[in-house]
Design a protein around this motif. Structure first.
Motif, PDB file in Angstrom:
ATOM      1  N   SER A 160      91.791 -40.118  10.236  1.00  0.00           N
ATOM      2  CA  SER A 160      93.026 -39.658  10.865  1.00  0.00           C
ATOM      3  C   SER A 160      92.676 -38.792  12.065  1.00  0.00           C
ATOM      4  O   SER A 160      91.500 -38.506  12.308  1.00  0.00           O
ATOM      5  N   LYS A 161      93.672 -38.372  12.794  1.00  0.00           N
ATOM      6  CA  LYS A 161      93.431 -37.450  13.908  1.00  0.00           C
ATOM      7  C   LYS A 161      92.817 -36.149  13.398  1.00  0.00           C
ATOM      8  O   LYS A 161      91.978 -35.542  14.064  1.00  0.00           O
ATOM      9  N   GLN A 162      93.231 -35.745  12.193  1.00  0.00           N
ATOM     10  CA  GLN A 162      92.684 -34.511  11.631  1.00  0.00           C
ATOM     11  C   GLN A 162      91.211 -34.661  11.282  1.00  0.00           C
ATOM     12  O   GLN A 162      90.416 -33.749  11.522  1.00  0.00           O
ATOM     13  N   THR A 163      90.833 -35.803  10.696  1.00  0.00           N
ATOM     14  CA  THR A 163      89.420 -35.972  10.338  1.00  0.00           C
ATOM     15  C   THR A 163      88.555 -36.104  11.591  1.00  0.00           C
ATOM     16  O   THR A 163      87.439 -35.585  11.635  1.00  0.00           O
ATOM     17  N   ALA A 211      89.198 -34.655  14.405  1.00  0.00           N
ATOM     18  CA  ALA A 211      89.133 -33.292  14.950  1.00  0.00           C
ATOM     19  C   ALA A 211      88.159 -32.433  14.145  1.00  0.00           C
ATOM     20  O   ALA A 211      87.484 -31.557  14.698  1.00  0.00           O
ATOM     21  N   PHE A 212      88.077 -32.690  12.837  1.00  0.00           N
ATOM     22  CA  PHE A 212      87.120 -31.963  11.992  1.00  0.00           C
ATOM     23  C   PHE A 212      85.703 -32.166  12.498  1.00  0.00           C
ATOM     24  O   PHE A 212      84.959 -31.203  12.718  1.00  0.00           O
ATOM     25  N   SER A 255      85.039 -30.572  15.853  1.00  0.00           N
ATOM     26  CA  SER A 255      84.980 -29.106  15.850  1.00  0.00           C
ATOM     27  C   SER A 255      83.548 -28.595  15.759  1.00  0.00           C
ATOM     28  O   SER A 255      83.270 -27.448  16.114  1.00  0.00           O
ATOM     29  N   SER A 291      89.561 -26.081  17.263  1.00  0.00           N
ATOM     30  CA  SER A 291      90.858 -25.474  17.588  1.00  0.00           C
ATOM     31  C   SER A 291      90.818 -24.019  17.128  1.00  0.00           C
ATOM     32  O   SER A 291      91.158 -23.708  15.980  1.00  0.00           O
ATOM     33  N   ALA A 309      89.531 -31.231   6.498  1.00  0.00           N
ATOM     34  CA  ALA A 309      89.979 -31.664   7.823  1.00  0.00           C
ATOM     35  C   ALA A 309      91.094 -30.761   8.341  1.00  0.00           C
ATOM     36  O   ALA A 309      91.138 -30.429   9.534  1.00  0.00           O
ATOM     37  N   LYS A 310      91.960 -30.353   7.445  1.00  0.00           N
ATOM     38  CA  LYS A 310      93.043 -29.441   7.833  1.00  0.00           C
ATOM     39  C   LYS A 310      92.494 -28.106   8.307  1.00  0.00           C
ATOM     40  O   LYS A 310      92.968 -27.521   9.290  1.00  0.00           O
ATOM     41  N   GLN A 335      89.451 -27.654   9.531  1.00  0.00           N
ATOM     42  CA  GLN A 335      88.385 -27.895  10.503  1.00  0.00           C
ATOM     43  C   GLN A 335      87.099 -27.166  10.100  1.00  0.00           C
ATOM     44  O   GLN A 335      86.314 -26.731  10.924  1.00  0.00           O
TER      45      GLN A 335
END
Length: 407
Positions: free
Chosen positions: A57-60, A62-63, A66, A72, A343-344, A346
């Motif tokens: 997902s976009k969250q994973t 982004a993880f 990071s 973020s 992931a949430k 990060q």
């Protein structure tokens, strides 16, 4: 040396495993059923996050970004720029090693073993006493910086049936040199005060620091063995599952929180391994009483924000969860829920490690006494005492930083 794929394990192979390992399995508290199959590394949750659309997902994305200076940052304590800065810096040495084989699809230490930087010496030191050699290897491991060291027999059941080509995340052959007879397992203690700040990006520095430490340690120890004229393959999260090897090497016992509980550092360790044909004596596994304690304790499962840890007794995964090994009776987490929380954030979460009653410094007489009671029939008293103490309270990241300037 390559090993059978996940499918098609023969009856003869299963019988051979049973004859060779049933006695040591029982001593280690490992229960393998007839449905057992070796695990494909492509199915571990971190790898699935790159190819499995039910996980990615976009969250994973982004993880993972990071860790490459694309975090973020936020005002929340433990997630400021300097918290991410320390975490990412702690991973640097590990990252240098893991990135150097990227063009060939090998992420060393994670999806492939670490490449040898020194050849095997042509002259071979004769080993007359494997017991003395084992003691020497452990001494050298601690000289290089390992906190714990144990040795167990080569057990191909825990090798990945295939590794991952990181160029396209397809399956790749998982091979080792012929004749590997032993697995040297090393434990690397995580910083207790940083662990006390979980969940936070700052706490992730405890993880990254040990990956960087262990990369250097196993490369040096493997080079020592190769200089003696024997083969040695340095390995972190790659090639095989380290937890069964750590348990078989007598370093600790498996717990509800999916971690190995050791009598020296509780659950607060990372593990690495070296596969070798150096003649070595093997340590014996032993059940300490951790399972009996975990049967009455659910503090890790109670504290898990993702509700990913199991309650109740051990069960056998039927293979319906892709990231669970099939045919082993154990406590198994919901890996997808766990990683979703990472992931949430990060950053990694190890609340289960922080709140574990065994997360103590066992160099004091009080904690030594507590451990003795916890591993005895008086375990309920030890659990009661732990619950009424403030031992597991979270340390605020700003308190860890102390007088450091604000980010």
């Amino acid at each position: 040396m390559s090993w059978p794929s996940n499918s098609g394990v023969s009856d003869e192979q299963r019988q051979d495993w049973k004859e060779r390992f049933s006695e040591s399995d029982a001593a280690a508290g490992i229960e393998v059923t007839e449905e057992f199959e070796p695990f494909k590394q492509r199915n571990d949750m971190f790898t699935r996050a790159f190819w499995d659309e039910s996980v990615r997902s976009k969250q994973t994305d982004a993880f993972f970004s990071s860790y490459r200076m694309k975090a973020s940052y936020r005002k929340g304590d433990g997630f400021r720029q300097k918290d991410f800065a320390l975490r990412n810096a702690s991973w640097l040495i590990s990252d240098i090693i893991s990135n150097r084989g990227g063009d060939s699809g090998k992420r060393e230490g994670f999806q492939a073993p670490i490449d040898n930087d020194t050849p095997v010496a042509e002259a071979r030191v004769e080993i007359d006493d494997p017991t003395l050699m084992s003691a020497e290897v452990k001494r050298i491991a601690k000289f290089f910086g390992a906190d714990l060291a144990g040795i167990t027999a080569m057990d191909e059941r825990w090798l990945y049936s295939s590794r991952v080509d990181t160029r396209d995340f397809s399956e790749a052959e998982n091979t080792l040199p012929e004749g590997m007879t032993s697995v040297i397992v090393l434990g690397h203690q995580m910083d207790k005060e940083l662990v006390a700040t979980y969940p936070s990006a700052l706490a992730g520095a405890a993880t990254g620091r040990e990956y960087s430490h262990e990369a250097a340690i196993i490369m040096q120890l493997a080079a020592y063995i190769r200089n003696l004229g024997y083969d040695a393959v340095a390995s972190m999260n790659d090639t095989g599952l380290v937890i069964p090897y750590a348990i078989k090497a007598g370093l600790g016992e498996y717990a509800r929180n999916q971690l190995v509980i050791t009598p020296e550092y509780g659950p607060r360790l990372r593990f690495s391994k070296i596969f070798t044909n150096l003649p070595l004596d093997h340590d014996l596994p032993a059940k300490m009483g951790v399972e009996e304690f975990c049967n009455i304790c659910t503090q890790c499962a109670d504290a898990c924000p993702a509700k990913a840890l199991p309650f109740g007794e051990k069960t056998v995964s039927e293979g319906d969860a892709a990231s669970a090994i099939k045919g082993v009776r154990k406590w198994t987490s919901d890996a997808k829920a766990c990683f979703g929380y990472w992931a949430k954030l990060q950053s990694d979460c190890a609340i289960c490690m922080r709140v574990c009653p065994f997360n103590r410094e066992f160099d004091t007489w009080q904690n030594k006494l507590w451990l003795k009671v916890a591993l005895s029939r008086w375990r309920e008293w030890a659990l009661w005492w732990d619950k009424r103490s403030k031992r597991a309270d979270r340390l605020k990241p700003k308190e860890w930083w102390g007088g450091s300037p604000e980010a």
